[in-house]
Design an enzyme around this catalytic site. Structure first.
Site, mmCIF file in Angstrom:
data_model
loop_
_atom_site.group_PDB
_atom_site.id
_atom_site.type_symbol
_atom_site.label_atom_id
_atom_site.label_comp_id
_atom_site.label_asym_id
_atom_site.label_seq_id
_atom_site.Cartn_x
_atom_site.Cartn_y
_atom_site.Cartn_z
ATOM 1 N N HIS A 1 20.735 -16.666 -39.174
ATOM 2 C CA HIS A 1 22.139 -16.449 -39.524
ATOM 3 C C HIS A 1 22.424 -14.975 -39.807
ATOM 4 O O HIS A 1 23.171 -14.651 -40.729
ATOM 5 C CB HIS A 1 22.495 -17.311 -40.741
ATOM 6 C CG HIS A 1 23.947 -17.666 -40.849
ATOM 7 N ND1 HIS A 1 24.907 -16.752 -41.203
ATOM 8 C CD2 HIS A 1 24.605 -18.834 -40.651
ATOM 9 C CE1 HIS A 1 26.081 -17.339 -41.253
ATOM 10 N NE2 HIS A 1 25.932 -18.614 -40.913
ATOM 11 N N HIS B 1 24.073 -26.179 -43.489
ATOM 12 C CA HIS B 1 22.881 -25.330 -43.353
ATOM 13 C C HIS B 1 21.687 -25.804 -44.189
ATOM 14 O O HIS B 1 20.979 -25.009 -44.808
ATOM 15 C CB HIS B 1 23.214 -23.886 -43.720
ATOM 16 C CG HIS B 1 24.136 -23.203 -42.755
ATOM 17 N ND1 HIS B 1 24.093 -23.427 -41.404
ATOM 18 C CD2 HIS B 1 25.117 -22.272 -42.963
ATOM 19 C CE1 HIS B 1 25.013 -22.665 -40.800
ATOM 20 N NE2 HIS B 1 25.651 -21.964 -41.726
ATOM 21 N N ARG C 1 27.149 -27.865 -39.993
ATOM 22 C CA ARG C 1 27.667 -28.914 -40.878
ATOM 23 C C ARG C 1 27.312 -30.300 -40.370
ATOM 24 O O ARG C 1 27.331 -30.547 -39.161
ATOM 25 C CB ARG C 1 29.185 -28.776 -41.003
ATOM 26 C CG ARG C 1 29.615 -27.474 -41.655
ATOM 27 C CD ARG C 1 31.128 -27.262 -41.570
ATOM 28 N NE ARG C 1 31.508 -26.064 -42.310
ATOM 29 C CZ ARG C 1 31.508 -24.825 -41.794
ATOM 30 N NH1 ARG C 1 31.148 -24.630 -40.527
ATOM 31 N NH2 ARG C 1 31.846 -23.787 -42.527
ATOM 32 N N GLU D 1 24.722 -17.563 -33.698
ATOM 33 C CA GLU D 1 23.767 -18.577 -34.140
ATOM 34 C C GLU D 1 23.368 -19.480 -32.959
ATOM 35 O O GLU D 1 24.075 -20.429 -32.629
ATOM 36 C CB GLU D 1 24.367 -19.408 -35.269
ATOM 37 C CG GLU D 1 24.845 -18.579 -36.458
ATOM 38 C CD GLU D 1 25.797 -19.359 -37.339
ATOM 39 O OE1 GLU D 1 25.420 -20.467 -37.786
ATOM 40 O OE2 GLU D 1 26.924 -18.884 -37.561
ATOM 41 N N ASP E 1 34.653 -19.566 -35.392
ATOM 42 C CA ASP E 1 33.561 -20.257 -36.080
ATOM 43 C C ASP E 1 33.157 -21.432 -35.190
ATOM 44 O O ASP E 1 33.025 -22.561 -35.648
ATOM 45 C CB ASP E 1 34.000 -20.738 -37.467
ATOM 46 C CG ASP E 1 32.813 -21.134 -38.350
ATOM 47 O OD1 ASP E 1 31.659 -21.003 -37.887
ATOM 48 O OD2 ASP E 1 33.044 -21.578 -39.490
#
Length: 352
Positions: free
Chosen positions: A179, A105, A80, A313, A252
């Site tokens: 991803h 992304h 982001r 990631e 996350d």
């Protein structure tokens, strides 16, 4: 070793081709020229049973319409970007917002949703694919024409390497990742809560309510973010730690590697006996436990629900362009962006 190909569908009157890389050790990797998407990774469990260990769809329409970034390359910038804007040399660039007011992304037309030029690679020890895409100046608001080349290479040691390279004709920002959602149970027999993760990291980035880093690095020692000795993912999913709760009951979060240079992440699932070693030259790995995956659709016949996969990631720190203390993701015209991450599969387990 060989490369197979078949028509997967159509996108804007262009053919979407699924290529399958096959080695001599019982492993294969299937990839689309749309978004460089990994649709399947077929590897054996401890009993030699070969199954798919990533989440993917069976038709192109689902990748286009549902867009959970399954298996795709994310760019120009992964993660982001706060308020969809950044400043370079006194000029403010406004990016396309695609998650509220933020840019996620790469935006609405990110690298995950374009057709890439493709070239096959066949050597004595490996087979692979070379993908190329030119992102034109101003695309999604980014400055500069960016030429990106990505190489997927599979060898006989059950190792898939992904190498990223990019050059620009104007100062810009770049931060690429893959991803893929891994599920080592095989064919989504179980969720990822019983997966064990291990890596050398002693800090993670605190997230704000919008899931963008606040800029603060938190000591992970003796928290659900301490993976130095191996930890079940469900310990974070079920945790009442404010950062786990904020992320939707799970992870996350960018985990910062303890040392610079090459680092390894180990993911395993005891019941299948599969272990994945991810080796990277990037400074962090964003751990995402699919906390927002639930929806009215199916993934290879399995109803979409949270925690069906785990993303690892590898990348530069998210929103680095708006955080002066983070390592830079700025790319100058005289430079080459270059990074590699390798994924190697074994049929054994690590302890917890």
């Amino acid at each position: 070793m060989k490369i197979l190909d078949k028509l997967f569908g159509r996108y804007h009157d262009e053919s979407v081709i699924e290529y399958t890389l096959v080695n001599e050790s019982g492993m294969s990797v299937s990839v689309l020229n749309y978004g460089c998407i990994i649709t399947k990774i077929m590897v054996p469990d401890r009993n030699g049973k070969i199954e798919n260990v990533v989440l993917g769809f069976d038709q192109i329409e689902d990748y286009i319409d549902l867009a959970p970034y399954f298996g795709s390359v994310c760019g120009r910038v992964a993660g982001r970007i706060s308020h969809s804007q950044f400043e370079l040399d006194g000029e403010v660039y406004q990016l396309t917002p695609n998650e509220g007011s933020n840019h996620l992304h790469g935006g609405k037309k990110g690298f995950n949703s374009v057709i890439w030029e493709t070239e096959s690679i066949e050597t004595e020890n490996a087979v692979g694919l070379k993908f190329f895409y030119r992102s034109i100046d101003g695309e999604e608001g980014y400055p500069g024409n960016l030429d990106t080349t990505i190489v997927y290479l599979l060898n006989n040691q059950n190792e898939l390497s992904i190498s990223y390279e990019a050059v620009t004709d104007k100062k810009t920002i770049v931060n690429l990742t893959n991803h893929s959602y891994f599920n080592l149970s095989g064919n989504i027999k179980r969720d990822c809560s019983e997966h064990i993760l291990q890596l050398e990291s002693d800090r993670f980035l605190e997230l704000g309510s919008d899931l963008i880093p606040t800029g603060k690095l938190i000591d992970s020692t003796n928290t659900p973010f301490d993976f130095k000795h191996g930890r079940l993912l469900k310990s974070g999913i079920k945790s009442d730690h404010p950062q786990n709760v904020l992320a939707g009951n799970g992870y996350d979060h960018p985990l910062i590697f303890a040392k610079k240079g090459e680092n390894t992440v180990a993911l395993s699932e005891k019941e299948s006996g599969r272990t994945l070693l991810v080796t990277t030259d990037q400074p962090c790995v964003v751990l995402y436990t699919a906390n927002q995956l639930e929806g009215p659709y199916s993934i290879s016949g399995v109803r979409a629900r949270n925690y069906l996969g785990v993303c690892l990631e590898t990348q530069g720190l998210p929103d680095a362009i708006n955080q002066p203390d983070f390592p830079t993701i700025v790319l100058n015209p005289e430079e080459v962006y270059r990074t590699t991450t390798k994924y190697r599969f074994f049929s054994n387990t690590i302890g917890v």
